[in-house]
Structure formats: C-alpha cells, structure tokens
Design a protein around this motif. Structure first.
Motif, PDB file in Angstrom:
ATOM      1  N   THR A 112       0.833  -1.204   0.000  1.00 19.41           N
ATOM      2  CA  THR A 112       0.000   0.000   0.000  1.00 19.41           C
ATOM      3  C   THR A 112       0.869   1.255   0.000  1.00 19.41           C
ATOM      4  OG1 THR A 112      -1.698  -1.224   1.206  1.00 19.41           O
ATOM      5  CG2 THR A 112      -1.917   1.164   1.169  1.00 19.41           C
ATOM      6  N   LEU A 164       2.025   1.652  -3.538  1.00 23.01           N
ATOM      7  CA  LEU A 164       0.915   2.122  -4.371  1.00 23.01           C
ATOM      8  C   LEU A 164       0.599   3.587  -4.110  1.00 23.01           C
ATOM      9  CD1 LEU A 164      -1.466  -0.976  -4.247  1.00 23.01           C
ATOM     10  CD2 LEU A 164      -0.036  -0.229  -6.163  1.00 23.01           C
ATOM     11  N   TYR A 201      -5.604   0.120  -3.599  1.00 18.67           N
ATOM     12  CA  TYR A 201      -5.068   1.161  -2.717  1.00 18.67           C
ATOM     13  C   TYR A 201      -6.192   1.837  -1.928  1.00 18.67           C
ATOM     14  CZ  TYR A 201      -3.519   5.626  -1.025  1.00 18.67           C
ATOM     15  OH  TYR A 201      -3.286   6.699  -0.204  1.00 18.67           O
TER      16      TYR A 201
END
Length: 106
Positions: free
Chosen positions: A14, A17, A88
């Motif tokens: 994450t 991203l 995300y």
C-alpha cells in the motif's frame, strides 16, 4: 522513536501504491521518497521492495517497463493500474478504520 519494520510490514504494498498514485516511478526513487517522508526513520530493504513489485505486478495492480536511459543505468519504471487504484483505496479505508480503533484502544 524508531519505527520498526514489524509495525509496517503488512502495509508495504500500500505504501508503494500510494507513491505510484502520484506518478510513475522506479525503485530507488520510491525508496528515497519513503526515506524523505519519514525523515530517514524508515526505508525498505531492496529485497523487500522488489519482492513487493513482483507481487503487485503478478496481481495486476501495477505494470512495469524498461526506461530508455541514454546515460546511466537502465531503470525499470512502475505505474499503477485501475485495479491497483481500487486496491489502494480499499486498503486506505481499512487503514483509517484500524487506526481509529487502535487510537481508542491504546
């Protein structure tokens, strides 16, 4: 206070991203950005970073291509896909809920 990798371990993809939501980038630039944002309190190990790239690409969350460098090393650039954006956004929502709960518990 030093941030331990145990606390962040499940959020590596994450974090990557989040950077790619802003712009297409390459590994060193992403890691440097992480270091700058955390005042050098956290950096991803190279093996961790590239393992995450591989997982993200295998899952269709990012794509990559080799840059056309006329000077210096050839770089592999990564960009987020529409599926990656959805992933995300969902992880960010989950993080926000989790953070609120932890703030209440600790």
């Amino acid at each position: 206070m030093s941030i331990t990798s145990d606390i962040i371990r499940g959020h590596t993809e994450t974090i990557i991203l989040a950077h790619l939501m802003q712009k297409t980038s390459y590994g060193y630039e992403i890691n440097k950005s992480i270091q700058e944002k955390t005042n050098n309190e956290y950096e991803l190990k190279e093996a961790t970073l590239y393992s995450a790239f591989r997982r993200l690409e295998e899952n269709g969350l990012i794509t990559s291509y080799w840059g056309d460098e006329t000077t210096g090393a050839r770089r592999r650039y990564y960009s987020i896909t529409n599926e990656g954006i959805d992933f995300y956004n969902q992880n960010k929502k989950n993080w926000d809920v989790t953070k609120k709960l932890i703030d209440k518990l600790i």
